[in-house]
Write a protein that holds these residues in place. Structure first.
Motif, PDB file in Angstrom:
ATOM      1  N   TYR A   1      38.111   8.799  35.642  1.00  0.00           N
ATOM      2  CA  TYR A   1      38.337  10.120  36.220  1.00  0.00           C
ATOM      3  C   TYR A   1      39.063   9.991  37.553  1.00  0.00           C
ATOM      4  CZ  TYR A   1      34.608  11.066  32.862  1.00  0.00           C
ATOM      5  OH  TYR A   1      33.839  11.133  31.723  1.00  0.00           O
ATOM      6  N   LEU A   2      40.268  10.551  37.634  1.00  0.00           N
ATOM      7  CA  LEU A   2      41.086  10.453  38.842  1.00  0.00           C
ATOM      8  C   LEU A   2      41.070  11.808  39.555  1.00  0.00           C
ATOM      9  CD1 LEU A   2      44.098   8.442  37.362  1.00  0.00           C
ATOM     10  CD2 LEU A   2      42.003   7.577  38.444  1.00  0.00           C
ATOM     11  N   PHE A   3      40.337  11.861  40.663  1.00  0.00           N
ATOM     12  CA  PHE A   3      40.134  13.109  41.406  1.00  0.00           C
ATOM     13  C   PHE A   3      40.932  13.076  42.709  1.00  0.00           C
ATOM     14  CE2 PHE A   3      37.714  15.442  44.691  1.00  0.00           C
ATOM     15  CZ  PHE A   3      37.797  16.718  44.160  1.00  0.00           C
ATOM     16  N   TRP A   4      41.668  14.165  42.984  1.00  0.00           N
ATOM     17  CA  TRP A   4      42.469  14.238  44.205  1.00  0.00           C
ATOM     18  C   TRP A   4      42.353  15.586  44.925  1.00  0.00           C
ATOM     19  CZ3 TRP A   4      46.024  18.204  44.096  1.00  0.00           C
ATOM     20  CH2 TRP A   4      46.348  18.719  42.831  1.00  0.00           C
ATOM     21  N   GLY A   5      41.584  16.532  44.346  1.00  0.00           N
ATOM     22  CA  GLY A   5      41.570  17.902  44.840  1.00  0.00           C
ATOM     23  C   GLY A   5      41.099  18.081  46.263  1.00  0.00           C
TER      24      GLY A   5
ATOM     25  N   GLY B   1      52.796  12.566  53.592  1.00  0.00           N
ATOM     26  CA  GLY B   1      51.493  12.209  54.140  1.00  0.00           C
ATOM     27  C   GLY B   1      50.361  12.534  53.185  1.00  0.00           C
ATOM     28  N   VAL B   2      50.399  13.741  52.587  1.00  0.00           N
ATOM     29  CA  VAL B   2      49.364  14.149  51.644  1.00  0.00           C
ATOM     30  C   VAL B   2      49.450  13.323  50.368  1.00  0.00           C
ATOM     31  CG1 VAL B   2      48.537  16.040  50.199  1.00  0.00           C
ATOM     32  CG2 VAL B   2      49.178  16.483  52.563  1.00  0.00           C
ATOM     33  N   SER B   3      50.663  13.161  49.838  1.00  0.00           N
ATOM     34  CA  SER B   3      50.802  12.419  48.584  1.00  0.00           C
ATOM     35  C   SER B   3      50.401  10.956  48.750  1.00  0.00           C
ATOM     36  CB  SER B   3      52.236  12.526  48.048  1.00  0.00           C
ATOM     37  OG  SER B   3      53.188  12.099  49.001  1.00  0.00           O
ATOM     38  N   ALA B   4      50.618  10.385  49.939  1.00  0.00           N
ATOM     39  CA  ALA B   4      50.191   9.003  50.184  1.00  0.00           C
ATOM     40  C   ALA B   4      48.672   8.884  50.114  1.00  0.00           C
ATOM     41  CB  ALA B   4      50.699   8.535  51.538  1.00  0.00           C
ATOM     42  N   GLN B   5      47.964   9.883  50.662  1.00  0.00           N
ATOM     43  CA  GLN B   5      46.501   9.871  50.567  1.00  0.00           C
ATOM     44  C   GLN B   5      46.041   9.937  49.117  1.00  0.00           C
ATOM     45  OE1 GLN B   5      44.325  12.545  53.324  1.00  0.00           O
ATOM     46  NE2 GLN B   5      46.302  12.998  54.226  1.00  0.00           N
ATOM     47  N   ILE B   6      46.719  10.754  48.332  1.00  0.00           N
ATOM     48  CA  ILE B   6      46.352  10.889  46.920  1.00  0.00           C
ATOM     49  C   ILE B   6      46.606   9.584  46.174  1.00  0.00           C
ATOM     50  CG2 ILE B   6      46.964  12.063  44.761  1.00  0.00           C
ATOM     51  CD1 ILE B   6      47.418  14.600  46.404  1.00  0.00           C
ATOM     52  N   VAL B   7      47.720   8.931  46.468  1.00  0.00           N
ATOM     53  CA  VAL B   7      48.036   7.650  45.824  1.00  0.00           C
ATOM     54  C   VAL B   7      46.932   6.630  46.091  1.00  0.00           C
ATOM     55  CG1 VAL B   7      49.581   5.654  45.892  1.00  0.00           C
ATOM     56  CG2 VAL B   7      50.527   7.951  45.755  1.00  0.00           C
ATOM     57  N   ARG B   8      46.535   6.498  47.354  1.00  0.00           N
ATOM     58  CA  ARG B   8      45.457   5.548  47.702  1.00  0.00           C
ATOM     59  C   ARG B   8      44.179   5.882  46.933  1.00  0.00           C
ATOM     60  NH1 ARG B   8      47.086   6.983  53.033  1.00  0.00           N
ATOM     61  NH2 ARG B   8      48.426   5.420  54.024  1.00  0.00           N
ATOM     62  N   GLN B   9      43.856   7.166  46.888  1.00  0.00           N
ATOM     63  CA  GLN B   9      42.589   7.592  46.304  1.00  0.00           C
ATOM     64  C   GLN B   9      42.537   7.300  44.807  1.00  0.00           C
ATOM     65  OE1 GLN B   9      40.620  10.914  48.142  1.00  0.00           O
ATOM     66  NE2 GLN B   9      40.440  11.969  46.178  1.00  0.00           N
TER      67      GLN B   9
ATOM     68  N   THR C   1      50.996  -0.184  47.287  1.00  0.00           N
ATOM     69  CA  THR C   1      50.005   0.443  46.415  1.00  0.00           C
ATOM     70  C   THR C   1      50.669   1.032  45.177  1.00  0.00           C
ATOM     71  OG1 THR C   1      48.584   0.989  48.303  1.00  0.00           O
ATOM     72  CG2 THR C   1      48.214   2.219  46.267  1.00  0.00           C
ATOM     73  N   VAL C   2      51.805   1.720  45.381  1.00  0.00           N
ATOM     74  CA  VAL C   2      52.537   2.286  44.245  1.00  0.00           C
ATOM     75  C   VAL C   2      53.038   1.177  43.330  1.00  0.00           C
ATOM     76  CG1 VAL C   2      54.611   3.558  43.574  1.00  0.00           C
ATOM     77  CG2 VAL C   2      53.190   4.409  45.447  1.00  0.00           C
ATOM     78  N   GLU C   3      53.547   0.114  43.921  1.00  0.00           N
ATOM     79  CA  GLU C   3      54.017  -1.019  43.110  1.00  0.00           C
ATOM     80  C   GLU C   3      52.867  -1.637  42.324  1.00  0.00           C
ATOM     81  OE1 GLU C   3      56.075  -5.421  43.688  1.00  0.00           O
ATOM     82  OE2 GLU C   3      56.249  -3.927  45.281  1.00  0.00           O
ATOM     83  N   ASN C   4      51.694  -1.711  42.951  1.00  0.00           N
ATOM     84  CA  ASN C   4      50.528  -2.258  42.244  1.00  0.00           C
ATOM     85  C   ASN C   4      50.154  -1.397  41.039  1.00  0.00           C
ATOM     86  OD1 ASN C   4      50.324  -4.326  44.108  1.00  0.00           O
ATOM     87  ND2 ASN C   4      48.718  -3.335  45.316  1.00  0.00           N
TER      88      ASN C   4
END
Length: 313
Positions: free
Chosen positions: A46-50, A97-105, A163-166
């Motif tokens: 489950y991938l949650f980003w909300g 900035g927001v999308s980077a947080q979502i990627v990490r999460q 992180t994206v490359e990973n």
């Protein structure tokens, strides 16, 4: 025992992780009950980003309601419960900035729930597969992370680029010299109430930063080469969902010579014949939010996903 990992990612206006998990669990349980192969294990991820975008949209809503003229605007429920969450979450995601947080999460959640490390993904177990089940704007988020060139720009923070490359290399084998040596093979894609057709306008007009086509073609080619079979892609659309659009006629425009590497089928779900006389009026639109969230509890959607992920495809 081989495992089918099913990645669930939600769409707009989902602020509580527990609500998302509950809805996705309902869909997963129905998928599991419709499969009949004891030699394979189904595992949900489950991938949650909300929660990342919640603060921004909440502040905007407060500002709108503070306007002296707000009460004079029509369709307030439609504006606040459907249009604002969709446009707000979309606009916030386009902010790096927001999308980077979502990627990490979502990267951390995927590894944690799968119980693996990136090193483990270099030599996945024989027979393991990934399946993507994306809802609404979650489709755009996942596809952006996997395929958009904007993450490769030199001005992107090095940690985020890595992180994206990973994610791309570790989970899907994208960008590697030998795709067979990395990542768990993608078994199918399932998009529910997805606006990805509209998002493709960027690609059709020679956009660069958000052009998903080259990397998507690369993924499809890497899957098709060893098997000779196109990747199954089912696009579920409720006829009363204003965010859902067909894909069968759109993707060939983008993929062109690679369109035979994917098997796309639009599936119209949950049609209520009683609403047909009102299909071109505003009445269905006013209840569009209910239609947009209906896929999670749809027996038809669950049954179709189960049929697609059955072995032997």
């Amino acid at each position: 025992m081989a495992t089918d990992y099913i990645f669930f990612i939600h769409g707009v206006n989902t602020r509580e992780k527990s609500v998302f998990h509950q809805n996705a669990q309902i869909l997963f349980d129905r998928i599991q009950s419709s499969t009949h192969d004891p030699s394979r294990t189904l595992k949900p991820v489950y991938l949650f980003w909300g929660d990342v975008s919640a603060k921004g949209t909440d502040e905007l809503l407060k500002g709108l309601k503070a306007s002296p003229k707000w009460t004079q605007f029509w369709f307030q429920n439609l504006r606040t419960e459907q249009i604002l969450p969709f446009v707000g979450d979309a606009a916030l995601y386009l902010s790096r900035g927001v999308s980077a947080q979502i990627v990490r999460q979502i990267a951390d959640q995927a590894l944690c729930q799968m119980g693996v490390t990136l090193e483990d993904l270099k030599t996945p177990r024989q027979g393991d597969r990934l399946h993507l089940v994306t809802h609404s704007w979650g489709t755009v988020i996942l596809f952006d992370v996997l395929f958009a060139p904007r993450w490769e720009a030199n001005d992107v923070d090095l940690e985020i680029r890595q992180t994206v490359e990973n994610i791309r290399t570790g989970f899907f084998g994208l960008g590697t010299a030998d795709n067979k040596s990395y990542g768990i093979p993608l078994g199918s894609i399932h998009t529910m109430g997805s606006p990805i057709s509209l998002f493709s306008l960027i690609n059709l007009n020679d956009g660069h930063s958000f052009n998903l086509t080259p990397k998507l073609k690369e993924l499809l080619e890497s899957i098709y080469k060893p098997t000779g079979k196109p990747l199954p892609w089912r696009n579920y659309a409720h006829p009363g969902d204003p965010i859902a659009y067909p894909l069968e006629g759109v993707m060939p425009l983008l993929l062109r010579e690679s369109s035979n590497k994917v098997e796309i089928e639009d599936i119209i779900s949950l049609t209520n014949p009683l609403m047909q006389p009102f299909s071109q009026s505003l009445l269905p639109l006013l209840s569009g939010g209910e239609a947009h969230g209906s896929y999670w509890k749809s027996k038809e959607v669950a049954k179709t996903i189960a049929e697609v992920i059955q072995p032997g495809r």
